[in-house]
Design an enzyme around this catalytic site. Sequence first.
Site, PDB file in Angstrom:
ATOM      1  N   PHE A  62     -43.870 -24.925 -39.433  1.00 12.46           N
ATOM      2  CA  PHE A  62     -43.188 -24.446 -40.637  1.00 12.46           C
ATOM      3  C   PHE A  62     -41.684 -24.680 -40.557  1.00 12.46           C
ATOM      4  O   PHE A  62     -41.157 -25.045 -39.519  1.00 12.46           O
ATOM      5  CB  PHE A  62     -43.487 -22.967 -40.854  1.00 12.46           C
ATOM      6  CG  PHE A  62     -42.977 -22.056 -39.757  1.00 12.46           C
ATOM      7  CD1 PHE A  62     -41.640 -21.682 -39.712  1.00 12.46           C
ATOM      8  CD2 PHE A  62     -43.837 -21.558 -38.783  1.00 12.46           C
ATOM      9  CE1 PHE A  62     -41.164 -20.840 -38.712  1.00 12.46           C
ATOM     10  CE2 PHE A  62     -43.378 -20.711 -37.783  1.00 12.46           C
ATOM     11  CZ  PHE A  62     -42.035 -20.357 -37.740  1.00 12.46           C
TER      12      PHE A  62
ATOM     13  N   SER B 242     -34.505 -20.280 -33.741  1.00 10.91           N
ATOM     14  CA  SER B 242     -35.671 -21.074 -33.391  1.00 10.91           C
ATOM     15  C   SER B 242     -36.949 -20.270 -33.572  1.00 10.91           C
ATOM     16  O   SER B 242     -36.943 -19.044 -33.577  1.00 10.91           O
ATOM     17  CB  SER B 242     -35.568 -21.532 -31.942  1.00 10.91           C
ATOM     18  OG  SER B 242     -35.701 -20.416 -31.083  1.00 10.91           O
ATOM     19  N   LYS B 243     -38.023 -21.016 -33.747  1.00  8.86           N
ATOM     20  CA  LYS B 243     -39.310 -20.370 -33.976  1.00  8.86           C
ATOM     21  C   LYS B 243     -39.694 -19.480 -32.801  1.00  8.86           C
ATOM     22  O   LYS B 243     -40.216 -18.392 -32.978  1.00  8.86           O
ATOM     23  CB  LYS B 243     -40.382 -21.437 -34.189  1.00  8.86           C
ATOM     24  CG  LYS B 243     -40.131 -22.262 -35.438  1.00  8.86           C
ATOM     25  CD  LYS B 243     -41.081 -23.440 -35.540  1.00  8.86           C
ATOM     26  CE  LYS B 243     -40.589 -24.390 -36.631  1.00  8.86           C
ATOM     27  NZ  LYS B 243     -41.402 -25.605 -36.723  1.00  8.86           N
ATOM     28  N   ARG B 244     -39.415 -19.981 -31.603  1.00  5.09           N
ATOM     29  CA  ARG B 244     -39.862 -19.198 -30.454  1.00  5.09           C
ATOM     30  C   ARG B 244     -39.055 -17.905 -30.269  1.00  5.09           C
ATOM     31  O   ARG B 244     -39.487 -16.985 -29.597  1.00  5.09           O
ATOM     32  CB  ARG B 244     -39.898 -20.017 -29.159  1.00  5.09           C
ATOM     33  CG  ARG B 244     -38.634 -20.718 -28.762  1.00  5.09           C
ATOM     34  CD  ARG B 244     -38.638 -20.947 -27.259  1.00  5.09           C
ATOM     35  NE  ARG B 244     -38.659 -19.679 -26.552  1.00  5.09           N
ATOM     36  CZ  ARG B 244     -38.807 -19.531 -25.249  1.00  5.09           C
ATOM     37  NH1 ARG B 244     -38.982 -20.580 -24.518  1.00  5.09           N
ATOM     38  NH2 ARG B 244     -38.766 -18.337 -24.677  1.00  5.09           N
TER      39      ARG B 244
END
Length: 475
Positions: free
Chosen positions: A15, A246-248
Amino acid sequence: MKPARTRFAPSPTGFLHVGGIRTALFAWLLARQTGGQFILRLEDTDKAREVEGSGQHIMDSLHWLGLDWDEGLEIGGRFAPYQQSQRLDIYKQWAQKLVDKGRAYADPYTQTEVEAFREAAKAAKKPFLFRNHRPQNPPAWDGTQPLRFKSDPKPYEWHDAVMGDLSAGPEAVDDFIILKSDGYPTYNFCHIIDDFLMECTHVMRSQEFVASIPKFLNLYEALEIERPILATFPYVMGPDGKKKLSKRDGAKDVLDYAREGYLPEAMINFMATLGWNDGTEQEIFTPAELIEKFSLERVQKGGAHFDEQRLLWMSGAHIRALSIGELYACSKEFWPAEAGGYDDAYKKRVLGLVQERLKFFAELPNLTVFFFKDLPVKSSLWTEHKQLKKLSNDEIKPLLEQAKATIAASDFSVDDLTARLNELLEQTVQKPAVLFSIIRIATTQSPSSPGLADTLAVLGRKVSLRRIDAMLSAL
RNA sequence: GGCCCCUUCGUCUAGUGGUCCAGGACGUCUGGUUCUCAUCCAGAAAAUCGCGGGUUCGACUCCCGCAGGGGUCACCA
């Protein structure tokens, strides 16, 4: 300003979060401002990292925000296809040109061998340069080896529309892989071909690519193509710390904001002013104003932290700016289940009362349930109330009885309710903090609500009196 | 480690040599708007302009050095 052809070229690896889509927004803004075109291209050259469905997900995100594209995925265009995995022949042709000119060669090493070179460089605390290992007589390229660009190392100075004047020495230019052994091109190579073929005037991307720009510059020369205007954006940083969003680290999917009922124009406003301002003291911008006022030169060079509080404030500000009709149209999917049986007119009245306290639409149920449903008596509302906890039930009950009589006599217009409530205040010689709180809690069973007269007027006679009765019998 | 980039209130930022003992906004705090929450209004706290040197009559603004942070050195983008 000349019409700009800008592009957003994500890879389908998941995403999009605010940081990623801000890049798309800036590119879109510039295209719209100059009457140019915005292109959506998919950079799907890494089969290993590809995530099923993310292309569609990315398009959904752009659609939601209203970032429409003139050419690209789904709609095609003059330079179709816009998906790199379908343009392999094109890249091969361009790569062959380089081979013919002696500017590309087959890489004879195994991955282990290259890794050993890399390790050695690292151990010596030196940057790794493949060209130091450039083979004397590379084998003929048969398509099974990776193909490398034969660079012509030299120092560069160039201008970046955001970062300003940049420079780098020859050590930044190296031989890099342009075609992988699986036949797919690398980003470093194919984005340059595509941007050229698709006639992009600007290449807008984020910070991690600056270090590679000298390589790109070298490749433009070898390919004899004119380079576009370069614009490099700083990162959007996580709320705390110094790392990019960030996604993480929990960055949300842009579509999560859609699901929570943020207004797309609020998100756009928020993202645009994360690292950009027009130099005035204006904070709230409509998309149209952004299109008019945006400029690459005024984008900050340093990273900006994602500030949830600011988003919330901005979202509320955009919600408050809506007419009831617009607000109602946006609210459709967010009403509490119990609202199903009520008509549009009633719901619009409710909306009018909560508009100024709404930050995003997912809050709607909490803010409005009691307009649709009798809530059970909640004793903590009395025992934890600053004023009311000092009063006994025997003191409260007669006041509520009196209130009931007063309210029952009203025609339930806001004005009449207000007038009668004020009279009651005088008769009972009570502070509004006491009297109004009693009535408010009895009729809403909620810790907060819109103003009392407004709330009662919307609730209506029947419901108001029924709830007061229920409260009375519970006391 | 080499190279590159960045550095003004907690946060987003204004600021291009004097009009800045640094302005706005978010957030925080205080008070007001007949009750709560929110809105709105008024006010407050909050930045020795990363540090150290220059240049200049004068520097947040120019120059040099340093520090801190980030990026990059992939058959990822």
